[in-house]
Design a protein around this motif. Structure first.
Motif, PDB file in Angstrom:
ATOM      1  N   GLN A 370       5.430  42.785  -1.256  1.00 49.28           N
ATOM      2  CA  GLN A 370       5.226  42.336  -2.625  1.00 49.28           C
ATOM      3  C   GLN A 370       6.114  43.070  -3.623  1.00 49.28           C
ATOM      4  N   SER A 371       6.922  43.994  -3.150  1.00 49.33           N
ATOM      5  CA  SER A 371       7.795  44.736  -4.067  1.00 49.33           C
ATOM      6  C   SER A 371       8.946  43.855  -4.536  1.00 49.33           C
ATOM      7  N   THR A 372       9.496  44.216  -5.676  1.00 47.22           N
ATOM      8  CA  THR A 372      10.611  43.439  -6.217  1.00 47.22           C
ATOM      9  C   THR A 372      11.843  43.535  -5.329  1.00 47.22           C
ATOM     10  N   ALA A 373      11.937  44.595  -4.506  1.00 48.26           N
ATOM     11  CA  ALA A 373      13.083  44.715  -3.593  1.00 48.26           C
ATOM     12  C   ALA A 373      13.146  43.514  -2.659  1.00 48.26           C
ATOM     13  N   TYR A 374      12.015  43.142  -2.095  1.00 46.55           N
ATOM     14  CA  TYR A 374      12.011  42.009  -1.184  1.00 46.55           C
ATOM     15  C   TYR A 374      12.221  40.692  -1.923  1.00 46.55           C
ATOM     16  N   ASP A 375      11.788  40.616  -3.160  1.00 46.77           N
ATOM     17  CA  ASP A 375      12.119  39.430  -3.959  1.00 46.77           C
ATOM     18  C   ASP A 375      13.635  39.261  -4.016  1.00 46.77           C
ATOM     19  N   GLY A 376      14.346  40.359  -4.242  1.00 43.20           N
ATOM     20  CA  GLY A 376      15.795  40.305  -4.319  1.00 43.20           C
ATOM     21  C   GLY A 376      16.437  39.917  -2.997  1.00 43.20           C
ATOM     22  N   TYR A 377      15.881  40.397  -1.871  1.00 44.61           N
ATOM     23  CA  TYR A 377      16.424  40.034  -0.567  1.00 44.61           C
ATOM     24  C   TYR A 377      16.265  38.538  -0.308  1.00 44.61           C
ATOM     25  N   VAL A 378      15.088  38.013  -0.626  1.00 48.04           N
ATOM     26  CA  VAL A 378      14.858  36.575  -0.451  1.00 48.04           C
ATOM     27  C   VAL A 378      15.829  35.781  -1.317  1.00 48.04           C
ATOM     28  N   ASP A 379      15.989  36.209  -2.566  1.00 43.99           N
ATOM     29  CA  ASP A 379      16.904  35.501  -3.470  1.00 43.99           C
ATOM     30  C   ASP A 379      18.334  35.534  -2.927  1.00 43.99           C
ATOM     31  N   SER A 380      18.740  36.657  -2.343  1.00 46.88           N
ATOM     32  CA  SER A 380      20.102  36.772  -1.811  1.00 46.88           C
ATOM     33  C   SER A 380      20.311  35.840  -0.621  1.00 46.88           C
ATOM     34  N   VAL A 381      19.339  35.773   0.272  1.00 49.73           N
ATOM     35  CA  VAL A 381      19.440  34.855   1.417  1.00 49.73           C
ATOM     36  C   VAL A 381      19.510  33.415   0.924  1.00 49.73           C
ATOM     37  N   ASN A 382      18.694  33.086  -0.060  1.00 47.69           N
ATOM     38  CA  ASN A 382      18.691  31.711  -0.572  1.00 47.69           C
ATOM     39  C   ASN A 382      19.992  31.368  -1.293  1.00 47.69           C
ATOM     40  N   THR A 383      20.619  32.351  -1.897  1.00 44.23           N
ATOM     41  CA  THR A 383      21.931  32.107  -2.507  1.00 44.23           C
ATOM     42  C   THR A 383      22.938  31.707  -1.433  1.00 44.23           C
ATOM     43  N   VAL A 384      22.891  32.377  -0.283  1.00 46.39           N
ATOM     44  CA  VAL A 384      23.769  32.024   0.835  1.00 46.39           C
ATOM     45  C   VAL A 384      23.465  30.607   1.321  1.00 46.39           C
ATOM     46  N   ILE A 385      22.199  30.304   1.513  1.00 47.09           N
ATOM     47  CA  ILE A 385      21.811  28.980   2.018  1.00 47.09           C
ATOM     48  C   ILE A 385      22.222  27.887   1.041  1.00 47.09           C
ATOM     49  N   ASN A 386      21.962  28.089  -0.238  1.00 42.95           N
ATOM     50  CA  ASN A 386      22.273  27.067  -1.242  1.00 42.95           C
ATOM     51  C   ASN A 386      23.774  26.831  -1.392  1.00 42.95           C
ATOM     52  N   ALA A 387      24.596  27.781  -0.942  1.00 43.90           N
ATOM     53  CA  ALA A 387      26.047  27.627  -1.051  1.00 43.90           C
ATOM     54  C   ALA A 387      26.636  26.823   0.104  1.00 43.90           C
ATOM     55  N   MET A 388      25.843  26.508   1.112  1.00 48.44           N
ATOM     56  CA  MET A 388      26.388  25.887   2.314  1.00 48.44           C
ATOM     57  C   MET A 388      26.898  24.453   2.123  1.00 48.44           C
ATOM     58  N   PRO A 389      26.278  23.611   1.290  1.00 48.22           N
ATOM     59  CA  PRO A 389      26.890  22.286   1.081  1.00 48.22           C
ATOM     60  C   PRO A 389      28.308  22.378   0.533  1.00 48.22           C
ATOM     61  N   ALA A 390      28.555  23.317  -0.382  1.00 51.91           N
ATOM     62  CA  ALA A 390      29.908  23.484  -0.923  1.00 51.91           C
ATOM     63  C   ALA A 390      30.848  24.021   0.148  1.00 51.91           C
ATOM     64  N   TRP A 391      30.364  24.983   0.966  1.00 48.54           N
ATOM     65  CA  TRP A 391      31.177  25.480   2.083  1.00 48.54           C
ATOM     66  C   TRP A 391      31.533  24.329   3.027  1.00 48.54           C
ATOM     67  N   ALA A 392      30.555  23.468   3.307  1.00 46.22           N
ATOM     68  CA  ALA A 392      30.793  22.341   4.207  1.00 46.22           C
ATOM     69  C   ALA A 392      31.873  21.430   3.640  1.00 46.22           C
ATOM     70  N   ALA A 393      31.795  21.162   2.344  1.00 47.65           N
ATOM     71  CA  ALA A 393      32.769  20.266   1.718  1.00 47.65           C
ATOM     72  C   ALA A 393      34.181  20.826   1.795  1.00 47.65           C
ATOM     73  N   SER A 394      34.288  22.125   1.707  1.00 49.23           N
ATOM     74  CA  SER A 394      35.616  22.738   1.733  1.00 49.23           C
ATOM     75  C   SER A 394      36.142  22.949   3.140  1.00 49.23           C
ATOM     76  N   ASN A 395      35.323  22.634   4.151  1.00 46.20           N
ATOM     77  CA  ASN A 395      35.724  22.832   5.539  1.00 46.20           C
ATOM     78  C   ASN A 395      35.676  21.543   6.361  1.00 46.20           C
ATOM     79  N   GLY A 396      35.766  20.412   5.667  1.00 47.63           N
ATOM     80  CA  GLY A 396      35.850  19.142   6.371  1.00 47.63           C
ATOM     81  C   GLY A 396      34.520  18.533   6.776  1.00 47.63           C
ATOM     82  N   TYR A 397      33.405  19.031   6.230  1.00 49.06           N
ATOM     83  CA  TYR A 397      32.079  18.521   6.594  1.00 49.06           C
ATOM     84  C   TYR A 397      31.357  17.960   5.358  1.00 49.06           C
TER      85      TYR A 397
END
Length: 448
Positions: A370-397
């Motif tokens: 429940q600490s804010t540290a883990y909130d930040g870790y979750v947010d960082s992972v989700n930033t990576v996941i949310n960037a994948m459609p753009a990565w796909a577009a730039s790599n032929g997918y």
């Protein structure tokens, strides 16, 4: 397709709302003694509801057909054991009756056997189960799956046959199938259709359940088929893997939902059928290249030749960030996995899910989830996941990677605790159902 009431289809040989006595009579039906007919439908007393003599109907019913009717969902599902049940709302109804019977095929109107009977009765271990019976023979299916699919106030039940095949559907989802010998209309086995239990039957009679909107057709049941739905495979961590142990049995909690069932049900609401596989997911695995990465699941998943892969990872990666794993490692792992999937012979789309908050894991880690540290870790992972459609577009997918937002669906960091197990980061019964619906919406997005 399963024909709706008042479809206007030329294959319909009997259609009756069951809400008016004159309408029942005009369609060749006979009300049982004590039955009640009103705007809700027909409700039986000690002698059942009504019976229709279909002996003079189209002989094409010999080879194939379907019977559909609506009935109150709470009577289609039953509590375990022999005690008094307690009805509940939502999709997890417990039944409040000891039996449900629809007989089709008795040679006389009062015969207690038939070619096609839907019975809700006790199985050998005192657990309620349904039974499709041919004469004295029958097979049970457990009530757990029925509870998932018979949701809402009324459920449309369909009994279908095509040659020797027998099937039962609740709200468009097949919950049972078997094979048996053929039969004939008229003087043969398909003569009487009895709604409610038959007088003199060994099965109890329902006295409080409404039936309505009856349809009988000689058209076999068929569904819209989409090539992308031939095989849909999930890979990932415990958020999927924990659904593998869900059982259709009422003896195991959580019996009432799983990711797989929720996806099937949502697609069935649109008249679509899909083969969903969740057996490849493994608890504890990560996106980044740990000793137990999700990448190890991909060969088994691809062996099923899926057109759509649902990838659900990141929870263990967020936890691992507390001990030094970086977003760069997670991003590299995810890009590598997506490349493997999208370069395969069959996969056309990958659906990624964001990671829900860890805040329900009260006291389970140091520092606390429940600490804010883990909130930040979750947010960082989700930033990576949310960037994948753009990565796909730039790599032929382009357009082949879809992200569904489970983080928001589960309430963000002000999460909905009712979706989780007690003081645990994993979804509970309703959370698994909600997770499945989130991915089902992603599948519908792909189909559109």
């Amino acid at each position: 397709m399963i024909l709706p009431y008042n479809s206007g289809d030329s294959s319909v040989v009997l259609e009756c709302a069951l809400t008016d006595s004159a309408d029942i009579t005009s369609n060749g039906g006979t009300e049982r003694t004590g039955a009640t007919v009103d705007s809700n439908g027909i409700k039986g007393a000690t002698a059942g509801c009504c019976v229709f003599d279909i002996g003079s109907y189209d002989t094409r019913l010999d080879s194939a057909g379907q019977i559909s009717f609506e009935t109150q969902a709470k009577y289609l599902t039953a509590t375990e054991g022999t005690g008094n049940p307690s009805p509940h709302g939502g999709h997890d109804h417990y039944g409040d009756a000891t039996a449900d019977a629809v007989h089709f095929g008795a040679n006389t109107a009062d015969n207690n056997t038939g070619s096609f009977m839907l019975l809700n009765t006790y199985s050998s271990d005192n657990r309620h189960g349904y039974k499709l019976q041919h004469g004295a023979e029958g097979d049970y299916f457990n009530t757990g799956k029925s509870i998932c699919y018979a949701n809402g106030e009324y459920c449309r039940v369909t009994l279908a046959w095509d040659g020797a095949k027998r099937e039962c559907y609740f709200n468009g989802v097949k919950v049972f199938s078997s094979t048996t010998a053929g039969f004939t209309v008229g003087g043969g086995e398909l003569r009487y259709l009895s709604i409610g239990s038959v007088p003199g039957s060994v099965w109890p009679v329902l006295s409080g359940q409404y039936y309505k909107n009856l349809t009988v057709s000689y058209k076999p049941v068929s569904f819209s088929s989409h090539p992308l739905l031939s095989d849909v495979v999930f890979v990932g961590d415990s958020f999927i893997a924990q659904s593998q142990t869900d059982t259709l049995s009422l003896k195991a909690e959580p019996w009432r939902s799983s990711v797989q069932f929720a996806v099937e049900k949502h697609l069935a609401d649109y008249g679509l059928r899909a083969n969903i596989y969740i057996d490849d997911a493994v608890s504890g695995e990560t996106i980044y290249a740990s000793a137990t990465p999700i990448s190890g699941q991909l060969a088994g998943a691809l062996a099923k030749k899926p057109r759509i892969v649902c990838y659900r990872g990141g929870t263990n990666d967020a936890i691992a960030m507390n001990v030094g794993v970086t977003t760069s490692q997670i991003q590299t792992g995810l890009e590598t996995d997506l490349t493997t999937l999208l370069d395969s012979d069959t996969v056309e789309y990958v659906i990624l899910g964001t990671v829900p908050s860890l805040r329900n894991g009260d006291g389970l880690s140091s520092p606390d989830y429940q600490s804010t540290a883990y909130d930040g870790y979750v947010d960082s992972v989700n930033t990576v996941i949310n960037a994948m459609p753009a990565w796909a577009a730039s790599n032929g997918y382009t357009g082949r990677v879809i992200v569904v937002d489970q983080f928001t669906d589960f309430g963000g960091h002000s999460l909905n605790t009712e979706l989780f197990q007690t003081s645990n980061i994993h979804p509970g019964s309703f959370g698994k159902w909600a997770q499945g619906i989130t991915y089902a919406k992603g599948i519908m997005q792909v189909l559109s």
